[in-house]
Motif scaffolding. Structure first.
Motif, mmCIF file in Angstrom:
data_model
loop_
_atom_site.group_PDB
_atom_site.id
_atom_site.type_symbol
_atom_site.label_atom_id
_atom_site.label_comp_id
_atom_site.label_asym_id
_atom_site.label_seq_id
_atom_site.Cartn_x
_atom_site.Cartn_y
_atom_site.Cartn_z
ATOM 1 N N TRP A 124 0.841 -1.206 0.000
ATOM 2 C CA TRP A 124 0.000 0.000 0.000
ATOM 3 C C TRP A 124 0.874 1.253 0.000
ATOM 4 O O TRP A 124 0.667 2.161 -0.804
ATOM 5 C CB TRP A 124 -0.901 -0.056 1.238
ATOM 6 C CG TRP A 124 -1.886 1.059 1.393
ATOM 7 C CD1 TRP A 124 -2.834 1.456 0.503
ATOM 8 C CD2 TRP A 124 -2.027 1.907 2.546
ATOM 9 N NE1 TRP A 124 -3.569 2.505 1.020
ATOM 10 C CE2 TRP A 124 -3.094 2.797 2.272
ATOM 11 C CE3 TRP A 124 -1.375 2.002 3.765
ATOM 12 C CZ2 TRP A 124 -3.505 3.761 3.192
ATOM 13 C CZ3 TRP A 124 -1.792 2.943 4.676
ATOM 14 C CH2 TRP A 124 -2.835 3.824 4.387
ATOM 15 N N LYS B 280 2.617 2.025 -3.188
ATOM 16 C CA LYS B 280 1.721 2.365 -4.313
ATOM 17 C C LYS B 280 1.534 1.206 -5.283
ATOM 18 O O LYS B 280 1.043 1.393 -6.383
ATOM 19 C CB LYS B 280 2.229 3.596 -5.090
ATOM 20 C CG LYS B 280 2.588 4.804 -4.234
ATOM 21 C CD LYS B 280 1.385 5.344 -3.501
ATOM 22 C CE LYS B 280 1.741 6.606 -2.704
ATOM 23 N NZ LYS B 280 0.613 7.104 -1.901
ATOM 24 N N LYS C 262 -3.661 -0.278 -4.212
ATOM 25 C CA LYS C 262 -4.336 0.908 -3.678
ATOM 26 C C LYS C 262 -5.571 0.585 -2.843
ATOM 27 O O LYS C 262 -5.861 1.277 -1.884
ATOM 28 C CB LYS C 262 -4.722 1.829 -4.836
ATOM 29 C CG LYS C 262 -3.522 2.367 -5.603
ATOM 30 C CD LYS C 262 -3.948 3.254 -6.764
ATOM 31 C CE LYS C 262 -2.732 3.768 -7.542
ATOM 32 N NZ LYS C 262 -3.122 4.610 -8.710
ATOM 33 N N ARG C 263 -6.325 -0.452 -3.263
ATOM 34 C CA ARG C 263 -7.526 -0.817 -2.505
ATOM 35 C C ARG C 263 -7.475 -2.307 -2.213
ATOM 36 O O ARG C 263 -7.349 -3.131 -3.115
ATOM 37 C CB ARG C 263 -8.794 -0.434 -3.266
ATOM 38 C CG ARG C 263 -9.042 1.081 -3.257
ATOM 39 C CD ARG C 263 -10.437 1.397 -3.730
ATOM 40 N NE ARG C 263 -10.553 1.181 -5.168
ATOM 41 C CZ ARG C 263 -10.587 2.154 -6.072
ATOM 42 N NH1 ARG C 263 -10.498 3.411 -5.679
ATOM 43 N NH2 ARG C 263 -10.729 1.859 -7.349
ATOM 44 N N ALA D 169 -8.053 5.054 7.086
ATOM 45 C CA ALA D 169 -8.113 4.492 5.734
ATOM 46 C C ALA D 169 -8.823 3.144 5.712
ATOM 47 O O ALA D 169 -9.059 2.587 4.638
ATOM 48 C CB ALA D 169 -6.703 4.330 5.163
ATOM 49 N N GLU E 297 -9.787 2.692 1.707
ATOM 50 C CA GLU E 297 -8.781 1.968 0.925
ATOM 51 C C GLU E 297 -8.534 0.557 1.436
ATOM 52 O O GLU E 297 -8.194 -0.335 0.661
ATOM 53 C CB GLU E 297 -7.457 2.752 0.930
ATOM 54 C CG GLU E 297 -7.559 4.097 0.222
ATOM 55 C CD GLU E 297 -6.296 4.922 0.368
ATOM 56 O OE1 GLU E 297 -5.341 4.669 -0.389
ATOM 57 O OE2 GLU E 297 -6.247 5.789 1.276
#
Length: 786
Positions: free
Chosen positions: A210, A213, A216-217, A242, A256
């Motif tokens: 996460w 990058k 992301k989800r 988040a 996320e």
């Protein structure tokens, strides 16, 4: 400076560390010295325990803390440069690093495990040690990492400043998983034994993906509500705002990190499938906890979620991969990227070892047949046939059998500690309730202290389920004893559970591993280092199955012309969504697994007795000791001492007998358990020396008192006078009462009766100083064992 006179630590400080830092390695972040990465196997001695040796690398070199690259094993200069290489290679394999070095301060022997070099081993001068950039470049080639993937691979762990770092095997699991993800592998299986921190490992994997990058989800799926809540409130807490938990209502797509119970996002009706409110490509990572359960089956409703989010990377976590003809983790996820087994966890000292108490009842071994026309307590005529353990507590209830199990459990707890947390696994909810009642009647005083001393914790009963958190909370004394069926087989982090009782017929290896996993956690603050399994249904025979702790093997259907694969033994039905199926109570009519009514006979007047009872121990080789403790000890001793003369030479030459005793513990000798068994037969306490001579070499055993009296008969003390003689006579009495270890410890002079003779300093002076005192002790030992 005489280099050969320097200690190993001096060689490190004066030669190895300067050579490594001179090659560009940062001493603050890339070099760690004297790195202990295992805890040392817990060795159980009767009711006591000790720890074996730990694994400690002299140096671990890392690109950064989460990416170890190399180990260095140092030796003093009396050794050759390569003397430490075999140990370095063992550590390199354990730590999953490609480079190993050995040094004695004159230079380095460099072993390259990548296969990228023409030479596997090369001797290097002190000023030729490789730079961090050189080893990092070679590491990337070895791992097949592309430049665009490196930023994710080097993303650091989450660090809360507490000093908690992933254990060495967690580091390997995290790194291998992340490397698989960045290289495009979309189905990943991670196998880690219960109690080794799967959820924490999953958190660090998700955190780095996460933060890097790469993903992301993320959706994290578990099969028990308590697991989801534990995950959110503990290991996953750093995700903060988040993160959210999916419930069966309109979902918020602004988060996320999503945590969900399988059952909360799937159902028979389309409108219950909450996950379909997300687009198919909403999640790019789905992590499946306990993936050995329903998600492994191709037609499972849980698998629908994975199929729906098929574009995402799927990571499966399990302690027990399920491999049968119909259900396969490997078929879906592929072979594990990493496996850390129960056996390895016990060997490293991160998991608790166990001993097994096997109790066999006459009716279990011989079966039971009713007399002609015999009726049960409800007046039902019992079907005439032979009933066996497959039937007990399912089709036939022998009330006295239940009471006998409860009595043996109660006796065990009273003999050890009546407040040891205990889980009793029963056949079903009715059986769990009957067991609770039997235990309450046998533990009336404890129940009077607190009614929650014994609780049934099953899926149908809210009051019991509400106590689950208290049972797994080390700080909560109650409940102490729990009876259950399926609810507590997985995901119950019972850190202080010291007794697991098996009164359930277990055919599924997966379920067996999960149940045993309830006891494997260690909690040093609450003196939980090992646990006991009390087995009434011969379930512990599964320990002997080669699949118990081996790598999972996929079962294939044979094709045309291929050899047929023997069919698996049928497993008990596995209902992950409803782990405990309640049935009506108080009436012998019960539905069977298909929902059809069947008659369960309840019989009160059939006597049940114990036919056999034995204790089995977890041996040094990772297997249960199934032979007698005497035979096992005999083999252990004779493996290292071919004759009694060999043992005598080693015993008499040792300055401290405690060293020999500790050596023999690591070789498998269980002193306290052995003494308890042998001393019952000989009728008196034995010295470890006599235990070994008697058990391993068939010598008649002398008691400690007899050995002490033999020394007195020889007028040994006449060479000493005054205070010195009084001290030796008192030491001889101390030996007779407590054994040789106290005699060898000079601190014994600070205890009664020695304090009445003078201070420790004064008593040592009576012998002419410490050296002469220690010599007198050795002379005394020669008299005892000569």
């Amino acid at each position: 400076m005489d280099k050969k006179a320097l200690t190993e630590r001096d060689i490190c400080t004066k030669f190895i560390t300067p050579a490594v830092t001179g090659a560009g390695w940062d001493s603050q972040g890339q070099i760690r010295e004297e790195v202990t990465f295992t805890k040392g196997r817990i060795i159980v001695r009767g009711r006591m325990h000790t720890r074996g040796e730990t694994c400690r690398a002299d140096y671990v070199l890392s690109h950064q803390p989460n990416l170890p690259l190399a180990v260095i094993e140092a030796k003093d200069n009396s050794h050759s440069i390569g003397a430490g290489m075999q140990q370095a290679l063992r550590y390199a394999e354990m730590l999953d690093v490609p480079f190993a070095f050995s040094s004695n301060g004159d230079g380095f022997l460099f072993h390259d495990r990548t296969g990228l070099s023409d030479r596997v081993e090369t001797e290097l001068a002190l000023d030729q040690f490789p730079s961090p950039a050189l080893l990092w470049d070679r590491y990337q080639v070895w791992k097949g990492l592309k430049p665009e993937t490196v930023p994710t691979v080097v993303t650091p762990y989450f660090d809360d400043g507490s000093g908690r770092d992933p254990r060495y095997y967690q580091t390997i699991a995290i790194n291998r998983t992340i490397e698989a993800v960045v290289k495009g592998q979309d189905r990943i299986l991670l196998v880690m034994a219960t109690g080794t921190g799967k959820t924490y490992t999953a958190f660090q994997i998700i955190w780095r993906l996460w933060k890097g990058k790469q993903k992301k989800r993320i959706l994290f799926l578990a099969d028990r509500n308590i697991l989801v809540d534990q995950t959110r409130n503990n290991d996953f807490k750093p995700f903060g705002a988040a993160m959210t938990k999916i419930t069966k209502r309109e979902i918020d797509k602004s988060f996320e990190i999503y945590l969900s119970l399988y059952q909360a996002v799937t159902g028979a009706e389309e409108d219950k499938n909450i996950y379909r409110q997300f687009s198919r490509d909403f999640f790019d990572l789905v992590v499946v906890d306990e993936c050995h359960r329903g998600s492994a089956a191709e037609d499972s409703a849980w698998r629908d979620i994975l199929d729906y989010f098929s574009s995402a990377t799927h990571i499966g976590l399990t302690a027990t991969p399920k491999e049968t003809r119909d259900v396969s983790n490997i078929d879906y996820f592929g072979l594990p990227v990493y496996t850390y087994s129960l056996r390895q966890g016990i060997e490293d000292g991160f998991l608790a070892p166990y001993k097994v108490v096997r109790i066999d009842f006459d009716k279990d071994l011989q079966g039971w047949r009713p007399e002609a026309g015999q009726t049960d307590k409800y007046g039902n005529v019992i079907e005439d046939r032979i009933y066996n353990p497959r039937d007990f507590d399912r089709k036939l209830v022998l009330t006295q059998r239940t009471e006998l199990v409860a009595r043996k459990v109660t006796e065990f707890l009273q003999a050890t500690d009546p407040y040891h947390k205990t889980i009793i696994f029963c056949e079903d909810i009715d059986h769990a309730e009957r067991m609770r009642q039997a235990l309450v009647n046998l533990n009336a005083a404890k129940v009077a202290e607190n009614r929650k001393y014994i609780m049934r914790i099953t899926g149908d009963e809210l009051e019991g389920k509400a106590e689950l958190d208290n049972f797994i909370n080390p700080e909560s004394r109650y409940p102490v004893i729990t009876t259950t069926s399926k609810l507590m087989t997985t995901g119950v982090d019972a850190q202080t559970c010291k007794l697991i009782v098996l009164d359930q017929r277990i055919q599924s290896m997966t379920e067996f591993k999960q149940i045993i996993g309830r006891g494997t956690r260690i909690n040093e603050d609450y003196d939980k280092f090992w646990f006991t399994i009390m087995d009434f249904k011969r379930a512990s025979e599964l320990f002997a199955d080669p699949d118990f702790d081996g790598d999972p093997t996929q079962v294939f259907e044979p094709g045309p012309g291929e050899l047929p694969v023997p069919p698996d033994e049928p497993e008990e039905p596995d209902h992950p969504d409803t782990p405990d199926q309640p049935r009506p109570s108080g009436d012998p009519l019960r539905p069977d697994e298909t929902g059809n009514p069947r008659l369960r006979y309840i019989v009160d007047d059939v006597e049940v007795s114990v036919l056999a009872e034995r204790v089995q121990y977890y041996g040094a080789d990772g297997k249960l000791i199934t032979e007698s403790l005497r035979d096992y000890t005999r083999k252990c001793v004779r493996k290292h001492y071919a004759s009694m003369d060999d043992f005598l030479r080693r015993w008499t030459s040792a300055e401290r007998k405690k060293v020999i005793m500790e050596e023999m513990v690591t070789q498998g000798v269980l002193w306290e358990a052995l003494a308890e068994e042998v001393e019952k037969k000989v009728g008196h306490t034995l010295d470890p020396f006599d235990l070994v001579c008697h058990v391993a070499f068939d010598q008649p055993p002398l008691s400690r008192r007899e050995r002490a009296d033999n020394v007195r008969k020889r007028d040994y003390f006449t060479r000493y006078g005054g205070t010195a003689r009084q001290v030796l006579e008192a030491l001889l009495d101390k030996y007779a009462d407590t054994g040789i270890e106290n005699v060898e410890d000079i601190k014994v002079l600070q205890l009664d009766p020695f304090t009445r003779l003078g201070s420790a300093v004064e008593l040592v002076k009576a012998f002419g100083g410490k050296d002469r005192y220690l010599q007198a002790i050795q002379d005394l030992e020669q008299q005892l064992y000569g």
